[in-house]
Structure formats: C-alpha cells, structure tokens
Design a protein around this motif. Structure first.
Motif, short mmCIF file in Angstrom:
data_model
loop_
_atom_site.label_atom_id
_atom_site.label_comp_id
_atom_site.label_asym_id
_atom_site.label_seq_id
_atom_site.Cartn_x
_atom_site.Cartn_y
_atom_site.Cartn_z
N GLU A 1 28.52 -37.53 38.17
CA GLU A 1 28.77 -36.09 38.14
C GLU A 1 28.77 -35.55 36.71
N LEU A 2 29.40 -36.31 35.80
CA LEU A 2 29.46 -35.87 34.41
C LEU A 2 28.09 -35.95 33.73
N GLY A 3 27.27 -36.91 34.16
CA GLY A 3 25.95 -37.07 33.57
C GLY A 3 25.98 -37.56 32.14
N SER A 4 27.16 -38.09 31.73
CA SER A 4 27.30 -38.54 30.34
C SER A 4 26.88 -39.99 30.15
N GLN A 5 26.60 -40.68 31.25
CA GLN A 5 26.22 -42.09 31.16
C GLN A 5 24.83 -42.29 31.78
N SER A 6 24.14 -43.31 31.31
CA SER A 6 22.82 -43.61 31.84
C SER A 6 22.92 -44.19 33.23
N TYR A 7 21.80 -44.17 33.95
CA TYR A 7 21.77 -44.73 35.30
C TYR A 7 22.22 -46.20 35.35
#
Length: 713
Positions: A647-653
């Motif tokens: 949700e935050l999109g701060s980490q890579s897949y």
C-alpha cells in the motif's frame, strides 16, 4: 594420695546413699512431709502404697534396685553445687529414669508433679545471673539454682513434651515444648552466647526443643504455628550447630512448598534493614534452599541432593529457571554428575527462553565423545528443534537416534520419541521446496504420530493433540474432529488448547454455530485471566456469521483481559519467559504459552489492524513489526506487513514478495497469503506475472473453502 581417694570414694557412697533414700521416699509418695498422690503402677518406680505404714514392701524392693548411672551422676553434680537435691530435681531425675525405661505414662505422672510455674522464675534468674556474671563481675549474689538443676528441669519439661507426643497428645506436647523456648528467650533476649551451658545438658536440650516444636505443631495440623516456630528457630540466636540449623532450614523450606497453606510474609525489616524480604511461601522457601546451597559450596554442611530437587521445583513454580541455572553453575565440581548437570542446565535455559543455549548444551552432551545414546537428552533436543522449522531436520535426527537407543519394550519412551519425530517431520515439511517433498514429509509425520497413538492406545493427550492438528493442517477435517473430541473427553475439558482446536476445525467445516457453542462451553469452564484466545476466536466466528455487533462486544471483553495482562506482565519477552516456564512445570498440555504469549502478539497485531483500517499505515507497520519481534513466525503479521508495504509503495516487489513467501513457507495452506501474492503478481502487469496471479487466486479460492477462522496451530 590414698587417703584422698578413700575420702572421694566415701563421699560418692554417701551421695548415692542420700539419693537412694530420696528416690525411695519419692516412690512411696513422701518428701519432707509432703505427700504427692501418684497413680499406682505395678511395673513403675512411681508406684505408691496407699497404706499408712510409710514405705511399702514393694516400694522398698524397687528402691533397692540399682539406679541409672546417669541419674546418679546428675544427682552428684547437683548435690556438690547446692548441697541438697530439692523435690523438683528429684522428680526430674525419676521421670527421666521412667522415660528411659519406656514407662511413658508413669514418666508423665512424675513430670506432671513438677510445679513448672513455681520453678520458672528461679530458672530465669539463674540464666540471667550466669550471663551477667560472665560479662561483668564475680561479686553478684549467688543464683537461686545451680546450672545443673536448671538443665535438669528444662530436660524434664522436654521429656514431658516427648511423653505427651508418644501418647498422641500433640497440642499439649507443643505447649510444653514452647515453655522451654519462652523461658530461655525471656531470660536471654540477645540470644545464647557461645558455649553457654556447655558444662551441662542445657544446650543439647535446647537444640532438641527448637527442632521438635515445629514438628509438634504440624502434628496438631496448625500450619500457622508451625511456620512461626520455624521462623523463631532460625531468626533467634539459639547457638545451634550448623547441622541442626541446616536441618531446620530444609524442613521449613519443604513445609512452605507443600503445606498447602499460604503464610503471611515474615516481618523481617527491623532485623534485615533494606535486605530482601520474601513475600510468599515460594520466595521464602527459595531463600532458605539457596542459603543451604551456599553452605554446601562453603563446605559448612554435607551435600544433600534433595536440596537441589526442592529448589528446582520452587524456581520452576516461581518462573525463574535462569536463577536455578546460576545456582547449578556455582556448585562445586563433583557434587553431581556432569551429565546430570548438563541435562538440568539445558532444561533451565529452555525454560528461561534461551532455546539455542539449551540445545548447544545437549549437543555437547550427545557428542560422540560423551554420551551419544542418552535418551532423555535426545528427546529434549528433538523437542527444542521441532519447535523451530529451521532446526526441524536436526530434530528428526535426534528423534531417530532416540528410537535406535531405546531398550526393547520401553513403550512410554518409544511413544514419546515417535511423537517428537512426527512433530519434527511436520515442521520440516514446511521448508520443503517441492510439493512432492512436502507431501512425503507430511505423510511420514502422520504415520509416526499414528504409531505413537497406537502404542499408547490413544490415551496420551499430547499425541492426540498433534494427531488432530496434523490432520487438520492436511485438511483431513473429519479425522481431525474425531481426534479433537477424543482429546476433550480424555482431558475432561480442562485444557484450553483442546477447545480451541476443535472450534477451529469446526469453523474450517463452516460449522460456525457449533464452533461458537464449543467456545462458549470453554468460557464457562475457564477463569477470566485465561479467556483471551477463546474470546479472540469467538469474535472471528461471530464475524463469519455476520454478527458484527456481537463481535464488537466480544472484542471489548478481549481488550479488557489484554489490558490487565499487559499491565501485569510488562514486556512481551518477560511474558514469553514466564509462559514457557509454566509449560515446563505443568508439562504438556498447558494453556500458558498458547494463551498469554499468543494473546500478546495478537493484541499488537490487532492494534496494527486498527491502524490499517484508519489508513495510518506507518503506525500499523510499527505495530506489525512489534508483533514480529515477539514472534518472527507469526504468519498474520507477516502477511499484514506485506500488505502495508504494498500500500505504501515504498518497497520493491521482491521485498513484499519475501514477506508473503515467508508466510507461505510457514503455512502453505494460508489462503490470505496466496490471495495477496496474487495481487502482487497482478500489479506487476507482465504476461508471466498474470499467469502466476491466476494460479495464486485459484489456490486462494480453493483453500478458503476449508480455512478456519483462526490458524489451527
């Protein structure tokens, strides 16, 4: 020189003649004009002829018997010091003689003729004057009695107590014995100085009285008085020798541990200042036993293995096995076998939450150069490894070695070893790379557990629990329900784990109402303190039925329980430590580790869920991180962390995927993990990722049909 010897012999003959006359008069009931009625006895020196002719022929015959040498020597000492033997002293000597002969009732009649109330002031003055005279000056007036007379009379009171004890009159015996301590304590409030009464039997009598009084109160079934007597014996200076003191300390510790009556805390602050003051029976017993171990270490007393046994029990109940490990490490080499030391230390470290330390000790013990076939150590090592999937393969090896080392016909140990083998194989299956490998290990685990069940004829709760759990995780739900119901019946519903497992299996079969009925029955039989995980499961069942209002009320009750527990236990680490110790003390199965520690991590996880619902993602992430700090294998927290990071999109897949794959490694049947992994692949927007997403969604849909409201394990 010869004339001196002749004078000495003549004096001794005269003393014996005087003593014989006194004894004869006592036997006849006459003493300087005073007659004391005694109960006649045909075999006793206390026999009295009630005729008016004075001394009867029977009394004369008995009086002419050879008297006890010890009694004569005692009389000689008294006569030398005071020049006469008074009535009470003569009775004390006669009573002792009767007691030594085994004439208990006759001895008691003689002792009861001594006016203790009348002689007590004289005894007190004599004891006090003797101490003052030793300390200050020799110009004091002579005491009213000799020390030999004091010793003789106190011994008479003690023998009276022993006579009453022999006759089963325990309360009177205790009251009589207490008189001795009251007299000495009031006469010498600062305690007995060293070598006080060494020239007579005073110290010996006092030692016996101090030791006897608590035992008499125990016979009276008066635990409060017994505890007070023990404390009095140990806190006041009775000038006891080291062996007697150690014996009293040990008996007191044992009584505190097993008497079943909680004593009020000792009032020691005035004596000990700011030192530790025990708050309850367990703490006081631990303090006493540790003092005994210290005396052993200092070589003041001989080694007694039972001290360590009782201390192990006390510290286990208190939840401080780390302290027991410290005590073991301080013991002198050679007191206990090093193999036993290693085994107990491993147990202690395991109970203290230091699993790897315990395992390393066991590895050393089980090395080829030491004792590779020690079955208890192999079983314990397998148990530790089976609780950690990363060590499960080693746990399997330990269990197999235990089976190879067993003697033929040892069914109980074989069933335990096969159960541990099944648990380790089940844990090891979670690390399987391929599905075929996973299925093989799960099949072997089930077979091993079923063999253990057959050996015990399905009468071992531990084996039944793991059989039900393994079948539930492999989605053989009907079989799992049968084992869970049998477990509940065997334990008569006394264990929360059985209730929870049955309810969760029923929820996997979508029998939500039946599952809630099971939880309600468990709540009726469980104290408020232990209801946390039951309430958690009940709330999930209510949500599954669409009864959100009821679920909110249940969660309100849950939060109240969690608030109290969190306040009482503080940090999660301390909670885990205490719970683990309870598991060791009560053996399997126990609710402690599953309810208290589990509830705490779920509380933190639930806090994260609330933050997530409010879109406070950073706060939610911190909460889930705290839950994983308590238990890195908590699958719901792993999944929730992955969801928040996505949700935050701060980490890579790859980072998000690693959390989900770790969750699936621990629980491949978790539909939520498969679903969120599918969402992750779908967001990647590639052809191969889309195919992966479709497979993940299909697995999630299939598994959701048999998913419990809470994980089985």
């Amino acid at each position: 020189m010869r004339s001196k010897h002749r004078i000495g012999r003549r004096r001794k003959v005269e003393i014996r003649r005087k003593f014989g006359k006194i004894m004869k008069c006592l036997c006849a009931g006459e003493q300087f004009g005073a007659v004391d009625e005694m109960v006649p006895s045909s075999e006793s020196l206390a026999t009295k002829d009630r005729s008016d002719s004075g001394c009867s022929s029977k009394a004369s015959e008995v009086g002419g018997k050879k008297l006890d040498i010890g009694n004569i020597e005692e009389a000689e000492s008294s006569l030398r010091e005071s020049g006469s033997l008074n009535y009470e002293e003569a009775r004390a000597l006669l009573g002792r003689y009767e007691y030594q002969k085994g004439n208990i009732e006759a001895a008691l009649h003689v002792f009861e003729g001594i006016d203790i109330a009348a002689v007590t002031p004289k005894i007190k003055i004599t004891l006090a004057k003797r101490e003052h005279r030793k300390r200050r000056s020799q110009n004091f007036a002579p005491p009213p009695m000799s020390m030999h007379a004091v010793s003789l009379l106190l011994e008479a009171i003690f023998l009276k107590a022993k006579s009453l004890q022999d006759l089963g009159r325990f309360k009177e015996a205790a009251q009589s014995c207490k008189v001795i301590l009251d007299i000495v304590e009031s006469s010498l409030p600062e305690g007995l100085p060293e070598n006080f009464g060494a020239d007579c039997k005073l110290q010996e009598t006092l030692n016996k009285a101090v030791e006897l009084l608590p035992e008499l109160w125990k016979l009276v079934d008066s635990p409060h008085e017994a505890i007070l007597s023990y404390r009095r014996a140990l806190l006041l200076n009775w000038n006891l020798d080291a062996v007697t003191t150690a014996k009293i300390q040990k008996e007191f510790a044992i009584f505190l541990l097993y008497c079943g009556s909680e004593a009020s805390p000792p009032n020691l602050r005035s004596q000990m200042g700011s030192s530790f003051v025990p708050r309850n029976n367990i703490e006081e017993a631990i303090l006493l036993l540790m003092m005994l171990l210290r005396k052993v270490t200092l070589k003041r007393i001989e080694w007694d293995p039972s001290i360590l046994d009782h201390l192990s029990f006390a510290l286990s109940v208190a939840g401080d096995l780390r302290a027991l490990a410290n005590q073991l490490e301080e013991l002198l080499p050679g007191l206990i076998d090093w193999k036993e030391r290693y085994s107990i230390l491993a147990f202690c470290y395991y109970g203290a939450g230091e699993d790897l330390v315990a395992l390393n000790l066991l590895r050393k013990l089980l090395s080829r150069n030491e004792d590779p076939k020690c079955v208890p150590a192999l079983l314990m090592a397998s148990k530790i490894c089976g609780e950690n999937p990363d060590l499960a393969e080693e746990g399997t090896s330990f269990a197999c070695r235990a089976l190879e080392s067993l003697d033929v016909g040892c069914n109980q140990l074989e069933s335990t070893a096969r159960c541990l083998l099944g648990v380790s194989l089940s844990a090891h299956s979670k690390l399987a790379v391929s599905d075929s490998e996973k299925v093989t290990r799960q099949s072997e685990a089930a077979q091993s557990l079923e063999t253990a069940g057959r050996i015990t004829r399905m009468s071992d709760p531990n084996i039944l629990y793991h059989l039900s759990l393994e079948n539930a995780e492999q989605r053989r739900l009907d079989i799992a329900v049968c084992y869970a119901k049998r477990l509940l019946k065997l334990e008569a519903g006394s264990n929360i784990k059985g209730w929870l497992l049955l309810a969760r299996i029923l929820s996997a079969q979508k029998q939500f109402m039946e599952a809630e009925t099971v939880i309600n029955a468990a709540l009726d039989q469980t104290g408020k303190w232990d209801q946390g995980e039951l309430l958690q499961t009940k709330a999930k069942l209510q949500i599954a039925q669409g009864r959100l209002k009821g679920a909110i009320e249940t969660y309100t009750q849950l939060l109240a329980v969690l608030h109290i527990q969190r306040k009482s236990f503080g940090s999660g680490k301390k909670l885990l430590k205490v719970c683990k110790c309870h598991e060791l003390v009560l053996d399997y199965p126990t609710s402690g580790r599953f309810t208290l520690a589990g509830i705490l991590k779920k509380f933190v996880d639930f806090t994260g869920v609330l933050y997530e619902a409010k879109c406070l993602y950073k706060e939610a992430l911190r909460a889930f991180g705290a839950a994983l700090e308590i238990d890195p294998t908590h699958v719901p927290s792993l999944i929730s962390t992955a969801v928040i990071l996505r949700e935050l999109g701060s980490q890579s897949y790859p980072v998000v995927r690693s959390f989900l794959m770790n969750a699936l490694r621990l629980d491949r049947m978790n539909h939520s993990a498969w679903y969120n992994l599918g969402l992750l692949y779908k967001a990647m927007s590639t052809t191969s990722a889309s195919q992966e997403a479709a497979e993940c969604f299909a697995a999630a849909a299939f598994l959701e049909e048999s998913a419990p409201v809470e994980p089985f394990r």
